[in-house]
Design a protein around this motif. Structure first.
Motif, PDB file in Angstrom:
ATOM      1  N   GLY A  85       0.793  -1.227  -0.019  1.00  0.00           N
ATOM      2  CA  GLY A  85       0.052   0.099   0.075  1.00  0.00           C
ATOM      3  C   GLY A  85       0.856   1.149  -0.140  1.00  0.00           C
ATOM      4  N   GLY A  86       2.107   1.276  -0.629  1.00  0.00           N
ATOM      5  CA  GLY A  86       2.719   2.356  -0.866  1.00  0.00           C
ATOM      6  C   GLY A  86       3.703   2.632   0.334  1.00  0.00           C
ATOM      7  N   ARG A  87       3.675   1.830   1.140  1.00  0.00           N
ATOM      8  CA  ARG A  87       4.497   1.635   2.302  1.00  0.00           C
ATOM      9  C   ARG A  87       5.532   0.447   2.324  1.00  0.00           C
ATOM     10  N   VAL A  88       6.826   0.800   2.643  1.00  0.00           N
ATOM     11  CA  VAL A  88       7.835  -0.187   2.615  1.00  0.00           C
ATOM     12  C   VAL A  88       8.034  -0.642   3.995  1.00  0.00           C
ATOM     13  N   LEU A  89       8.327  -1.948   4.052  1.00  0.00           N
ATOM     14  CA  LEU A  89       8.122  -2.958   5.122  1.00  0.00           C
ATOM     15  C   LEU A  89       9.426  -3.628   5.096  1.00  0.00           C
TER      16      LEU A  89
END
Length: 582
Positions: A426-430
């Motif tokens: 969702g557009g977030r880097v984990l």
């Protein structure tokens, strides 16, 4: 001053029979005698003499498990034993006791031996029959006196004070049995693999044996120089005279001979010159040849099992290469598959670690599992507050998976924990330590986030399915209540977020939500929670009842027949499986 004794006086605590009162017992049909209250009160009020106390000395024993002093002393005494195994053969072989520096070292070793003997009377020992440490001083002393006490006393005797007993100083080597006891006592503190420990043990044994053989061979020429191998070597080779007259030079030559004898090389430049030397050389060659053969065989076996994980991985890679060659896979796919198996080496170790943890007791499993879960569990509220027993079950249910770069991960109602690698959601880097899928406990799929995950590199994750979590908390009332409370909390949180997004989108087209009637607002909220458009028409109660009646009248028989057919199919499959098992 106490009163004189009267023969008519009754002994303390005794009463006359006439002072006893017969009391009937209607329930038992018997009579019993009752003390008068005044006599009983006087008997109780009389002071009692305190028993005499014996003078007992209590000694505090040292426990090998908890005593920090004993742990330090064990390390120091191992160094002392190592020094003894080196210094004692040298001083006996080359008569070094007359030097002042050597005498100080000898007295220091004797003091350490004496202090260790005293500690043995206060050191608890492990009783294998009862599986516990015995801390009784008398039992410890009796065990030591009937065991190694005589040998330890012989090694502590100051032989340097008696010229005739100088050569008996070699008995100090018998004290090396303490090294075996210390190593057994401290083996739990060592985290080195047994294969590496075996290699170290073989090297130590070979080194000390070469040293002792060199001292024995050098002692023969040092004490009887005429007609010895040392005189023959000096006559044939020559060189610096100090090499043949001082003990460091003689010891160096003797070590050279011991190594040649051990390895069976035998250059032939050092040879026996008399009968005594021939006997000593023959015994040394037989003993060291046997030891060399045993050590070589043991070391080959140890080296074969030194790195079992690497051996298993190499075997797997060989099988993979054979598969790729047999199936004639294209080169890009071969490279990709080899890369994947190289990255999955940690997964194999994780599976083996689970097997090791399964062999522990429940309490130890809880402690180890809590440490292995890491800090990511603090990000999942309903797991962070579970009992230790439930966490053990959760740790067992965790499954490790590895995904290739650019691979999409489907969220099939499971919790994901990133152990290694990078992904985007969702557009977030984990990165390592991040989690997603905490809303898996929600039963409404509309309230769970369905955002896809894309791997940016090789991604190693731990997964926990909702059905596995249910199985873990089903036996714990506290766990069920905790998960249920988090279900309500997350459901309200996600429902409010979903409703707020839908209302904002609707306000852009329809106007202010606050100005709408209460029935319309209720209908919008219900539509959002049911996954419909905010202003879609909701089915009336009459329509729902008619639909239910139609379903009951027209499709009920069809559903029953389908269930019956499905049941028969399942039964036939079960029978087939049973037949195959037989």
């Amino acid at each position: 001053m106490p009163a004189p004794w009267n023969s008519n006086q009754r002994p303390r605590g005794e009463m006359a029979r006439d002072e006893l009162e017969d009391v009937p017992d209607a329930e038992m049909g018997q009579r019993y005698r009752k003390f008068p209250s005044d006599s009983l009160q006087s008997h109780i009020s009389e002071p009692q003499k305190a028993p005499k106390k014996r003078l007992v000395f209590h000694y505090r024993t040292l426990s090998p498990e908890t005593s920090y002093f004993l742990e330090i002393w064990d390390g120091i005494f191992l160094l002392v034993l190592a020094a003894v195994s080196v210094i004692t053969p040298l001083e006996v072989a080359f008569d070094l006791a007359r030097h002042e520096e050597s005498s100080m070292v000898i007295w220091a070793i004797d003091a350490a031996f004496l202090f260790d003997m005293i500690l043995q009377f206060f050191t608890a020992y492990f009783d294998t029959a009862r599986s516990r440490y015995v801390r009784d001083v008398r039992s410890i002393a009796w065990r030591y006196l009937t065991g190694w006490f005589v040998i330890d006393l012989a090694t502590t005797f100051p032989y340097q004070l008696f010229g005739e007993l100088q050569h008996l100083r070699v008995l100090r080597l018998l004290r090396l049995h303490s090294a075996i006891q210390i190593c057994r006592r401290r083996q739990a503190n060592v985290g080195i693999s047994f294969a590496l420990l075996s290699l170290i043990k073989f090297l130590v044994v070979l080194s000390f044996n070469c040293h002792w053989m060199a001292c024995l061979w050098g002692h023969i020429a040092w004490c009887h120089r005429e007609g010895s191998w040392l005189e023959a070597l000096e006559a044939s080779k020559g060189g610096d005279p100090r090499l043949y007259t001082e003990w460091p030079g003689v010891y160096t030559i003797s070590v050279y001979w011991a190594i040649m004898t051990l390895t069976s090389i035998g250059y032939g430049d050092i040879t026996p010159q008399n009968q005594y030397e021939y006997v000593v050389a023959s015994v040394c060659m037989a003993f060291m040849a046997a030891m060399w053969a045993v050590v070589i065989g043991q070391m080959c076996g140890v080296l074969a099992t030194l790195l079992p994980h690497d051996v298993a991985f190499k075997r797997t890679m060989d099988d993979l290469n054979w598969l790729l060659k047999d199936r004639q896979m294209p080169m890009p796919i071969r490279t990709k598959l080899r890369r994947y198996f190289y990255e999955s080496r940690s997964l194999t170790r994780l599976h083996e670690q689970k097997q090791i943890i399964a062999q522990m007791s429940p309490m130890l499993q809880g402690e180890v599992s809590t440490q292995l879960l890491g800090n990511w569990i603090e990000k999942v509220g309903y797991l962070n507050n579970l009992d230790c027993e439930v966490l053990v079950q959760v740790a067992r249910k965790l499954k490790a998976q590895l995904f290739a770069p650019k691979e999409a991960i489907d969220n099939d109602r499971a919790l994901f924990v990133v152990r290694r690698g990078v992904c985007m959601r969702g557009g977030r880097v984990l990165i390592a330590g991040d989690v997603w899928g905490k809303d898996m406990i929600l039963s409404n799929p509309l309230l769970r986030e369905a955002t896809s995950v894309r791997c940016l590199s090789y991604l190693e994750v731990l997964t926990l399915r909702f059905v596995d979590l249910q199985d873990c908390v089903s036996r714990s009332s506290q766990g069920r209540a905790l998960v249920r409370w988090w279900q309500i909390r997350l459901a309200l949180q996600h429902a409010m977020q979903r409703i707020s997004r839908a209302v904002r989108q609707m306000e852009r087209r329809e106007g202010s939500f606050a100005d709408m009637p209460a029935d319309t607002q209720k209908k919008v909220v219900l539509n959002v929670l049911h996954g419909h458009s905010p202003l879609a028409e909701l089915p009336s109660e009459e329509t729902c009842s008619n639909a239910s009646a139609g379903l009951a009248g027209n499709q009920l028989e069809e559903i029953k027949s389908s269930i019956l057919a499905l049941t028969q199919t399942v039964e036939s499959l079960q029978q087939t499986v049973l037949d195959m098992a037989e």
